[in-house]
Design an enzyme around this catalytic site. Sequence first.
Site, PDB file in Angstrom:
ATOM      1  N   LYS A 182       0.849  -1.198   0.000  1.00 57.78           N
ATOM      2  CA  LYS A 182       0.000   0.000   0.000  1.00 57.78           C
ATOM      3  C   LYS A 182       0.883   1.246   0.000  1.00 57.78           C
ATOM      4  O   LYS A 182       1.677   1.460   0.903  1.00 57.78           O
ATOM      5  CB  LYS A 182      -0.903  -0.009   1.245  1.00 57.78           C
ATOM      6  CG  LYS A 182      -1.661   1.304   1.490  1.00 57.78           C
ATOM      7  CD  LYS A 182      -2.617   1.218   2.683  1.00 57.78           C
ATOM      8  CE  LYS A 182      -3.199   2.584   3.042  1.00 57.78           C
ATOM      9  NZ  LYS A 182      -4.079   2.557   4.223  1.00 57.78           N
ATOM     10  N   ASP A 232      -2.472  10.165   3.859  1.00 55.77           N
ATOM     11  CA  ASP A 232      -3.871   9.778   4.042  1.00 55.77           C
ATOM     12  C   ASP A 232      -4.573  10.770   4.962  1.00 55.77           C
ATOM     13  O   ASP A 232      -4.517  10.662   6.182  1.00 55.77           O
ATOM     14  CB  ASP A 232      -3.934   8.358   4.639  1.00 55.77           C
ATOM     15  CG  ASP A 232      -5.377   7.884   4.841  1.00 55.77           C
ATOM     16  OD1 ASP A 232      -6.302   8.544   4.317  1.00 55.77           O
ATOM     17  OD2 ASP A 232      -5.566   6.853   5.508  1.00 55.77           O
ATOM     18  N   LYS A 236      -9.908  12.808   8.609  1.00 54.10           N
ATOM     19  CA  LYS A 236      -9.404  12.345   9.904  1.00 54.10           C
ATOM     20  C   LYS A 236      -9.314  13.510  10.878  1.00 54.10           C
ATOM     21  O   LYS A 236      -9.142  14.658  10.473  1.00 54.10           O
ATOM     22  CB  LYS A 236      -7.997  11.762   9.741  1.00 54.10           C
ATOM     23  CG  LYS A 236      -7.944  10.386   9.127  1.00 54.10           C
ATOM     24  CD  LYS A 236      -6.503   9.872   9.111  1.00 54.10           C
ATOM     25  CE  LYS A 236      -6.380   8.564   8.364  1.00 54.10           C
ATOM     26  NZ  LYS A 236      -7.023   7.431   9.025  1.00 54.10           N
ATOM     27  N   ASP A 295       1.676   6.319   5.602  1.00 57.61           N
ATOM     28  CA  ASP A 295       0.691   5.386   5.051  1.00 57.61           C
ATOM     29  C   ASP A 295       1.169   4.698   3.764  1.00 57.61           C
ATOM     30  O   ASP A 295       0.435   3.940   3.146  1.00 57.61           O
ATOM     31  CB  ASP A 295      -0.654   6.112   4.838  1.00 57.61           C
ATOM     32  CG  ASP A 295      -1.836   5.179   5.023  1.00 57.61           C
ATOM     33  OD1 ASP A 295      -1.671   4.125   5.663  1.00 57.61           O
ATOM     34  OD2 ASP A 295      -2.924   5.505   4.512  1.00 57.61           O
ATOM     35  N   ASP A 329     -12.089   7.191   4.030  1.00 54.86           N
ATOM     36  CA  ASP A 329     -10.862   6.906   4.779  1.00 54.86           C
ATOM     37  C   ASP A 329     -10.482   5.421   4.703  1.00 54.86           C
ATOM     38  O   ASP A 329      -9.399   5.031   5.115  1.00 54.86           O
ATOM     39  CB  ASP A 329     -11.037   7.351   6.234  1.00 54.86           C
ATOM     40  CG  ASP A 329      -9.724   7.480   6.965  1.00 54.86           C
ATOM     41  OD1 ASP A 329      -8.672   7.417   6.298  1.00 54.86           O
ATOM     42  OD2 ASP A 329      -9.760   7.652   8.202  1.00 54.86           O
ATOM     43  N   GLU A 374      -9.439   3.818   2.233  1.00 58.99           N
ATOM     44  CA  GLU A 374      -8.917   3.943   0.865  1.00 58.99           C
ATOM     45  C   GLU A 374      -7.886   2.879   0.525  1.00 58.99           C
ATOM     46  O   GLU A 374      -7.714   2.525  -0.636  1.00 58.99           O
ATOM     47  CB  GLU A 374      -8.310   5.344   0.667  1.00 58.99           C
ATOM     48  CG  GLU A 374      -6.856   5.536   1.135  1.00 58.99           C
ATOM     49  CD  GLU A 374      -6.641   5.310   2.626  1.00 58.99           C
ATOM     50  OE1 GLU A 374      -7.619   5.393   3.381  1.00 58.99           O
ATOM     51  OE2 GLU A 374      -5.501   5.030   3.028  1.00 58.99           O
ATOM     52  N   ARG A 382      -7.737  -0.356   1.127  1.00 59.84           N
ATOM     53  CA  ARG A 382      -8.290  -1.589   0.557  1.00 59.84           C
ATOM     54  C   ARG A 382      -8.758  -1.366  -0.882  1.00 59.84           C
ATOM     55  O   ARG A 382      -8.778  -2.295  -1.674  1.00 59.84           O
ATOM     56  CB  ARG A 382      -9.413  -2.120   1.456  1.00 59.84           C
ATOM     57  CG  ARG A 382     -10.612  -1.219   1.532  1.00 59.84           C
ATOM     58  CD  ARG A 382     -11.497  -1.558   2.732  1.00 59.84           C
ATOM     59  NE  ARG A 382     -10.900  -1.056   3.979  1.00 59.84           N
ATOM     60  CZ  ARG A 382     -11.421  -1.257   5.177  1.00 59.84           C
ATOM     61  NH1 ARG A 382     -12.523  -1.965   5.321  1.00 59.84           N
ATOM     62  NH2 ARG A 382     -10.822  -0.759   6.254  1.00 59.84           N
TER      63      ARG A 382
HETATM   64  N1  BES Z   1      -4.145   4.440   6.965  1.00 58.11           N
HETATM   65  C1  BES Z   1      -5.249   4.111   7.789  1.00 58.11           C
HETATM   66  C2  BES Z   1      -4.898   3.072   8.847  1.00 58.11           C
HETATM   67  C3  BES Z   1      -3.895   3.491   9.883  1.00 58.11           C
HETATM   68  C4  BES Z   1      -4.312   3.925  11.123  1.00 58.11           C
HETATM   69  C5  BES Z   1      -2.541   3.395   9.638  1.00 58.11           C
HETATM   70  C6  BES Z   1      -3.389   4.276  12.090  1.00 58.11           C
HETATM   71  C7  BES Z   1      -1.608   3.749  10.600  1.00 58.11           C
HETATM   72  C8  BES Z   1      -2.039   4.190  11.828  1.00 58.11           C
HETATM   73  C9  BES Z   1      -6.404   3.570   6.945  1.00 58.11           C
HETATM   74  O1  BES Z   1      -6.475   4.083   5.660  1.00 58.11           O
HETATM   75  C10 BES Z   1      -7.662   3.953   7.633  1.00 58.11           C
HETATM   76  O2  BES Z   1      -7.933   5.123   7.700  1.00 58.11           O
HETATM   77  N2  BES Z   1      -8.396   2.971   8.138  1.00 58.11           N
HETATM   78  C11 BES Z   1      -9.615   3.210   8.829  1.00 58.11           C
HETATM   79  C12 BES Z   1     -10.713   2.487   8.093  1.00 58.11           C
HETATM   80  C13 BES Z   1     -12.088   2.825   8.590  1.00 58.11           C
HETATM   81  C14 BES Z   1     -12.474   4.215   8.179  1.00 58.11           C
HETATM   82  C15 BES Z   1     -13.069   1.822   8.011  1.00 58.11           C
HETATM   83  C16 BES Z   1      -9.462   2.637  10.231  1.00 58.11           C
HETATM   84  O3  BES Z   1      -8.987   1.514  10.368  1.00 58.11           O
HETATM   85  O4  BES Z   1      -9.781   3.342  11.176  1.00 58.11           O
HETATM   86 ZN    ZN Z   2      -4.707   4.695   4.849  1.00 55.08          ZN
HETATM   87 MN    MN Z   3      -7.502   5.919   5.556  1.00 57.86          MN
END
Ligand code: BES
Ligand code: ZN
Ligand code: MN
Length: 501
Positions: free
Chosen positions: A269, A274, A281, A292, A351, A353, A355
Site C-alpha cells: 500500500k 492519508d 481524519k 501510510d 478513509d 482507501e 483496501r
Molecule cells: N491508513 C489508515 C490506517 C492506519 C491507522 C494506519 C493508524 C496507521 C495508523 C487507513 O487508511 C484507515 O484510515 N483505516 C480506517 C478504516 C475505517 C475508516 C473503516 C481505520 O482503520 O480506522
Molecule cells: Zn490509509
Molecule cells: Mn484511511
Amino acid sequence: MAPFRINATKQSFVNFKGDCLIIPLYSDAKTLPDRLRELDERHNNIISGSLRSDEFSANPSQTFVLNLPPDSPLRKIILCGIGSSKDLKSEGLRKSIASAARQSEKLGGKIGIALPVSDNLKPEVIAGIALEGFILAVYKFERYKSNNKGSKKSQLKAITILSPDAGNLKSIDSSLRKAEAICDAVWFGRDIINSPANAFNTQSFVTEARKLSKRAKVKAEIIGKEELKKLGMNAILGVAQGSAQPPKLIALEYKGGKAGKAPLVLVGKGVVFDSGGLSLKQPLKMLEMKQDMGGAGVILSAFRAIIELGIKINMVALIPTVENMPSGTAYRPGDIIKTHSGITVEVLNTDAEGRLILADALSYARKYKPQAVIDVATLTGGIKIALGRVGCGVFSPDDSLAEIILGASENTGEKAWRFPLWDEFDRMIESNMADIKNSAGPEGSSITAAKFLGRFTTDYKWAHIDIANVDYASSDEELFRKGATGFGIRLLINLIENWKQ
Ligand code: BES
Ligand code: ZN
Ligand code: MN
C-alpha cells in the site's frame, strides 16, 4: 548505507585498541569465561568485579559502562546482559547489542564487539545478529536537522567484530556482509517512510523504481493515469481524484530465478498521505499519515535487498501509489466504483482507501500467474487495538502460506499473529447497492478489511500483512527510534530467501 567500516578479526580481546569494547555476558555465569580473563586482569579485574557487584546482573538488555584510565588503549568497556547461557536467544542478543550500541554511539570512533560463544547458535550466526542489532539501533533520521554536520567528532567510524576463539573468519565475514545488506535495506526503508509527504510523493516511488530497474534482471513498468483508465482501475483512480498528485501503479519485476518459473508477487500500500479524504481524519490521527506508504516502503526495501543478495527467485513488487485528499474533485461517501476485477464497491467511508487501491493491484496481480501473493499494508487502526504495537497481523485462507510468514517472523524477531477469516465476517461487507462496501464499522475492522481484500484474490494463494500498528514507533526502543521502524523488511527478506520456488 551505514557510514562506518565493518570488519571481523580473530585478535584477542586484550589487544583491541579503540573507543569502546562491547562485551555480552551471560547472567548465569558465576565466573568470567577464560577468553575474558586476560583483558580483566589487564584492567585490575574491573569486569569480574562488576559481575560480582549488585549493579550488574547481565539480565537481557541490561548495560553497564566501565570507564578505563586515560592511558589505556581502550577508553571504555560496555557490558551487556544476554540472559541464560543454556539457550541463547537470537532476539535477546540482537536487543542486548542494540542497547549497548546506543551507549557506545555517543562515544563514536572505533567500536569493538566481543562475540559470545554459545552451544546453540553458530559463531557466524551470532556475528550476523550482533551486527544487525548494532546497525538497526544507531539509525537516525537527521536529514532535516540544520546542524547535523556539527557532531562529526562523535561519529562512528568503524565496527570490529572480535571472534578470537570460535568460528571461521570467512563464514563470519560473509554473514556480516549479509547482515549489512539487510540493514542497508532497513535504513533505506526507514528513510523513505520517515520522509514527509511534501518530500516523498507518488512520483518519488516512480523515481525509486526507475533507479532499481537499472540493476541486472530488473524491469520497471510504470502505469500512469491514462493507462489506469484504459485498464479500468477505477478504485485507484477514485481514491486519487481528490489530489493534485497523479496516481501510479508500479510493477517491478526481478527475474533472478529459473526462466518460466511462476513469480512470488508482493503488493504494498503506497498512500503517500492519508488525510482520510472527505471522511476527514481528526488532526491527531492525521498527524502520522505520511507513513501510510509503509507497506510499499517495506516491499520496495525487501526487493532491493533481494537483488543485492542475488537471491535466485522470480518476483514482482506491485505498488499502487496515491494521495488521499479532500477537494472539489474528491471521491465521495456513497460513490459506487467498478473495480478492475469487475466487482462493484460502495464507498461508505473515503478513509477506507487502502483496501480500494489494493483491490485493483491485487486483481492486476493475476496476470503474473503468481505462485503466491503477499500484500503488506498500513491498513487498519483496528490492528493497534488488537495487538498494541507489538506485532503485525497476518491474514490468509492458506495455512501453509500463513505458516511460512509466521516462520519468517520467528527467524527475524518481528512478531506476527494470525487472525481468523471466519465466514461470518463476509456478511459484514455486503452492500445493498453494490457487490460489497468498503467499510463495515469498527468491530473486527482488521478482519473485515482483510475479507474485503480476499474478494480480489480468489485466483491464487494469498496472505495479507497489516503493519499499521508496528511500522511507526511513538517512542524509542532497542532496535529503532521514534518514527519509522522498517518492520517487515527483514521478515520479507527472510521469507524470500527460504522460499522454495
Ligand atoms: N491508513 C489508515 C490506517 C492506519 C491507522 C494506519 C493508524 C496507521 C495508523 C487507513 O487508511 C484507515 O484510515 N483505516 C480506517 C478504516 C475505517 C475508516 C473503516 C481505520 O482503520 O480506522
Ligand atoms: Zn490509509
Ligand atoms: Mn484511511
